[in-house]
Design a protein around this motif. Structure first.
Motif, PDB file in Angstrom:
ATOM      1  N   ILE A  80     -27.387  70.119 110.800  1.00  0.00           N
ATOM      2  CA  ILE A  80     -27.617  70.193 111.412  1.00  0.00           C
ATOM      3  C   ILE A  80     -26.267  69.963 112.496  1.00  0.00           C
ATOM      4  CG2 ILE A  80     -29.535  70.545 112.987  1.00  0.00           C
ATOM      5  CD1 ILE A  80     -31.642  70.742 111.600  1.00  0.00           C
ATOM      6  N   ALA A  81     -26.147  68.414 112.647  1.00  0.00           N
ATOM      7  CA  ALA A  81     -25.309  68.209 113.751  1.00  0.00           C
ATOM      8  C   ALA A  81     -23.895  68.862 113.682  1.00  0.00           C
ATOM      9  CB  ALA A  81     -24.907  67.128 113.254  1.00  0.00           C
ATOM     10  N   ARG A  99     -25.914  65.692 124.982  1.00  0.00           N
ATOM     11  CA  ARG A  99     -25.525  63.741 124.251  1.00  0.00           C
ATOM     12  C   ARG A  99     -26.889  63.366 123.378  1.00  0.00           C
ATOM     13  NH1 ARG A  99     -20.235  61.037 122.542  1.00  0.00           N
ATOM     14  NH2 ARG A  99     -21.220  59.325 121.827  1.00  0.00           N
ATOM     15  N   ALA A 100     -27.142  62.823 125.048  1.00  0.00           N
ATOM     16  CA  ALA A 100     -28.316  62.155 124.471  1.00  0.00           C
ATOM     17  C   ALA A 100     -29.509  63.069 123.609  1.00  0.00           C
ATOM     18  CB  ALA A 100     -29.334  61.679 125.817  1.00  0.00           C
ATOM     19  N   ARG A 101     -29.411  63.514 123.575  1.00  0.00           N
ATOM     20  CA  ARG A 101     -30.816  64.690 121.806  1.00  0.00           C
ATOM     21  C   ARG A 101     -29.707  64.562 120.831  1.00  0.00           C
ATOM     22  NH1 ARG A 101     -30.113  69.947 124.309  1.00  0.00           N
ATOM     23  NH2 ARG A 101     -32.161  69.657 125.071  1.00  0.00           N
ATOM     24  N   PHE A 102     -28.501  64.733 120.698  1.00  0.00           N
ATOM     25  CA  PHE A 102     -27.719  64.639 119.599  1.00  0.00           C
ATOM     26  C   PHE A 102     -27.966  63.678 118.929  1.00  0.00           C
ATOM     27  CE2 PHE A 102     -24.038  64.578 116.899  1.00  0.00           C
ATOM     28  CZ  PHE A 102     -23.313  65.979 116.412  1.00  0.00           C
ATOM     29  N   TYR A 117     -32.333  72.275 118.057  1.00  0.00           N
ATOM     30  CA  TYR A 117     -31.422  72.532 117.509  1.00  0.00           C
ATOM     31  C   TYR A 117     -31.734  73.637 116.731  1.00  0.00           C
ATOM     32  CZ  TYR A 117     -28.378  69.061 120.152  1.00  0.00           C
ATOM     33  OH  TYR A 117     -27.723  67.794 120.951  1.00  0.00           O
ATOM     34  N   TRP A 118     -32.105  73.666 116.161  1.00  0.00           N
ATOM     35  CA  TRP A 118     -32.780  74.593 114.968  1.00  0.00           C
ATOM     36  C   TRP A 118     -33.310  75.455 115.371  1.00  0.00           C
ATOM     37  CZ3 TRP A 118     -32.641  74.346 109.931  1.00  0.00           C
ATOM     38  CH2 TRP A 118     -32.796  75.045 108.900  1.00  0.00           C
ATOM     39  N   SER A 119     -34.245  75.694 116.590  1.00  0.00           N
ATOM     40  CA  SER A 119     -34.296  76.907 117.421  1.00  0.00           C
ATOM     41  C   SER A 119     -33.930  77.757 118.038  1.00  0.00           C
ATOM     42  CB  SER A 119     -35.541  77.125 118.481  1.00  0.00           C
ATOM     43  OG  SER A 119     -35.756  77.262 119.068  1.00  0.00           O
ATOM     44  N   ALA A 120     -32.449  76.915 118.462  1.00  0.00           N
ATOM     45  CA  ALA A 120     -31.696  77.725 119.349  1.00  0.00           C
ATOM     46  C   ALA A 120     -30.396  78.210 119.145  1.00  0.00           C
ATOM     47  CB  ALA A 120     -30.745  75.990 120.436  1.00  0.00           C
ATOM     48  N   ASN A 121     -29.720  77.155 117.652  1.00  0.00           N
ATOM     49  CA  ASN A 121     -28.663  77.941 116.909  1.00  0.00           C
ATOM     50  C   ASN A 121     -29.250  78.958 115.689  1.00  0.00           C
ATOM     51  OD1 ASN A 121     -26.874  76.777 118.836  1.00  0.00           O
ATOM     52  ND2 ASN A 121     -27.244  74.670 117.422  1.00  0.00           N
ATOM     53  N   GLY A 122     -30.010  79.224 115.016  1.00  0.00           N
ATOM     54  CA  GLY A 122     -30.579  80.531 114.418  1.00  0.00           C
ATOM     55  C   GLY A 122     -31.015  79.866 112.863  1.00  0.00           C
ATOM     56  N   ALA A 144     -38.944  82.084 102.663  1.00  0.00           N
ATOM     57  CA  ALA A 144     -38.898  83.031 103.519  1.00  0.00           C
ATOM     58  C   ALA A 144     -40.805  82.340 104.265  1.00  0.00           C
ATOM     59  CB  ALA A 144     -38.708  84.071 102.549  1.00  0.00           C
ATOM     60  N   GLY A 145     -41.365  82.482 103.635  1.00  0.00           N
ATOM     61  CA  GLY A 145     -42.475  82.086 104.368  1.00  0.00           C
ATOM     62  C   GLY A 145     -42.296  80.962 105.275  1.00  0.00           C
ATOM     63  N   HIS A 146     -41.840  79.706 105.628  1.00  0.00           N
ATOM     64  CA  HIS A 146     -41.235  78.776 106.901  1.00  0.00           C
ATOM     65  C   HIS A 146     -40.203  78.681 107.176  1.00  0.00           C
ATOM     66  CE1 HIS A 146     -45.410  77.853 104.915  1.00  0.00           C
ATOM     67  NE2 HIS A 146     -44.561  78.151 102.869  1.00  0.00           N
ATOM     68  N   PRO A 147     -39.467  79.243 107.951  1.00  0.00           N
ATOM     69  CA  PRO A 147     -38.473  79.538 108.181  1.00  0.00           C
ATOM     70  C   PRO A 147     -38.221  78.707 109.423  1.00  0.00           C
ATOM     71  CG  PRO A 147     -39.003  81.979 109.046  1.00  0.00           C
ATOM     72  CD  PRO A 147     -40.484  81.308 108.119  1.00  0.00           C
ATOM     73  N   ASP A 148     -38.979  78.001 109.498  1.00  0.00           N
ATOM     74  CA  ASP A 148     -39.110  76.972 110.611  1.00  0.00           C
ATOM     75  C   ASP A 148     -39.319  75.595 110.392  1.00  0.00           C
ATOM     76  OD1 ASP A 148     -38.685  78.475 112.879  1.00  0.00           O
ATOM     77  OD2 ASP A 148     -41.002  79.341 113.228  1.00  0.00           O
ATOM     78  N   VAL A 149     -39.831  75.459 108.793  1.00  0.00           N
ATOM     79  CA  VAL A 149     -39.213  74.024 108.658  1.00  0.00           C
ATOM     80  C   VAL A 149     -38.090  73.800 108.174  1.00  0.00           C
ATOM     81  CG1 VAL A 149     -41.027  72.579 107.056  1.00  0.00           C
ATOM     82  CG2 VAL A 149     -41.793  74.853 107.943  1.00  0.00           C
ATOM     83  N   TRP A 150     -37.018  73.115 108.925  1.00  0.00           N
ATOM     84  CA  TRP A 150     -35.833  72.447 108.786  1.00  0.00           C
ATOM     85  C   TRP A 150     -36.338  70.895 107.753  1.00  0.00           C
ATOM     86  CZ3 TRP A 150     -36.662  67.225 110.130  1.00  0.00           C
ATOM     87  CH2 TRP A 150     -36.977  67.295 111.221  1.00  0.00           C
ATOM     88  N   GLY A 151     -36.957  70.658 107.820  1.00  0.00           N
ATOM     89  CA  GLY A 151     -37.057  69.516 107.192  1.00  0.00           C
ATOM     90  C   GLY A 151     -37.050  69.865 105.225  1.00  0.00           C
TER      91      GLY A 151
END
Length: 381
Positions: A80-81, A99-102, A117-122, A144-151
């Motif tokens: 993600i970074a 920068r603080a968030r990163f 970042y996951w939401s903002a960058n696609g 596919a059923g969990h596109p927002d689960v970056w982990g």
């Protein structure tokens, strides 16, 4: 004027040497396989994927289930970074807020930052872009059923080595310095209260740089860190059948030694009944079994502990500053011991305290798993 035969031969030999070097470097990738290593000692019940790579010799010193896919937990924050920085050249500067968030995402494994970042960058597109950019072969985006689960991005130990190799050997210097600089400053506690000092940092003396991952242990840990104030967050808890989510995940990845000589990637899945302290201990034992060329193991004696929220103190008294709390039932490295304030935990009484170099403080010997007040084989401080 004709080129002398000796010069032509030297020219040809130079190209042959260069070709052999390139082929050798490529072979290090080709030979990243799932063969078992004689030295990898996965504790009973633990499924492990391991890859250890020596950057000086361009060889793997350990491989064990190297291409086995694991849910990445927070290790995906490295991808993600990198994606966030990709098109921000040539200076790769970030605003103060960004920068603080990163920094929080990489140093303290902050989930809110990763979610931003996951939401903002696609979302999953982040993973797909990084697969293509870095040539990853085992990595896959969330189901596919969990596109927002970056982990629940799938990663392997072999691909993790490839990611670190790209950062260290191919990334623009500002990107390398920003990412690795943060990983070298990994905080003791994650923002969700889990202790991050397992695996690589628990086993080896500095220098090291780490990105850890954990999932399935609940939403908040007991870790406190007097050197930093962190806010609690909630770990991602969606479910999917595409990667194993029924077991608890604990991963340690990063580099060890001067000039980041050794890259270490250790992924584990552990039974649902495994406590965080027990999982922490299992990963530490596994890492201690590995052939890490650049690793200098910490000195001391390992002891089990009992009790929950056991405090590590600045000195051998209950009135001294609490530095942190131990994960319940974790095995700890003891450097030395000394007599201090007598502590009563009926039916036990003890005035000996153990110094834990990994935590920089003392724990009363009452909570050490040893039959005597004074720990055997441990020198006096």
């Amino acid at each position: 004027m004709p080129v002398p035969v000796r010069s032509r031969l030297a020219h040809v030999m130079g190209w042959l040497i260069l070709l052999a070097t390139l082929v050798g470097a490529a072979a290090a990738d080709v030979h990243a396989d799932d063969s078992r290593s004689a030295t990898v000692q996965a504790p009973p019940g633990v499924t492990a994927g391991v890859a250890v790579y020596d950057r000086r010799t361009n060889t793997f010193t350990e491989q064990h289930n190297a291409h086995l896919q694991f849910r990445s937990a927070s290790v995906v924050k490295v991808l993600i970074a990198l994606d966030h920085l990709w098109n921000r050249g040539p200076q790769y500067t970030l605003t103060a807020t960004d920068r603080a968030r990163f920094d929080a995402m990489l140093r303290s494994s902050d989930d809110a930052a990763a979610g931003h970042y996951w939401s903002a960058n696609g979302g999953s597109a982040i993973v797909h872009r990084m697969i293509a950019r870095l040539g990853l072969v085992d990595t896959a985006g969330p189901p596919a059923g969990h596109p927002d689960v970056w982990g629940y991005t799938a990663l392997s130990a072999a691909d993790t080595v490839r990611i670190y190799r790209w950062i260290l050997d191919s990334a623009p210097a500002p990107v390398r310095d920003l990412v690795m600089g943060n990983l070298r400053r990994s905080t003791r506690c994650g923002t969700d209260g889990f202790d991050q000092r397992f695996g690589i940092p628990a086993t080896f003396e500095a220098p090291w740089a780490v990105k850890q991952g954990w999932a399935g242990f609940g939403t908040a840990g007991d870790c406190t860190d007097t050197s930093a104030t962190v806010a609690g967050t909630t770990k991602n808890a969606a479910r999917s059948a595409d990667v194993d989510l029924t077991q608890r995940a604990l991963h340690t990845t990063g580099t060890v030694g001067a000039d980041d000589r050794s890259i270490v990637a250790v992924y584990t899945l552990q039974p649902q009944t495994t406590t965080f302290g027990a999982a922490y201990t299992n990963v530490n034992r596994l890492v201690r079994s590995l052939d890490v060329t650049a690793g200098v193991e910490r000195t001391g004696t390992w002891f089990g502990t009992w009790g929950s929220e056991v405090r590590v103190r600045a000195d051998a008294t209950t009135g001294s500053t609490t530095l942190t709390r131990l994960p319940a039932g974790v095995e700890v490295l003891v450097g030395c011991q000394k007599q201090g304030q007598r502590v009563e935990v009926p039916p036990y009484s003890n005035d000996w305290w153990a110094y834990l170099p990994l935590y920089g403080g003392y724990v009363t010997n009452i909570y050490m798993s040893s039959p005597d007040n004074e720990l055997p084989g441990v020198p006096v401080c």
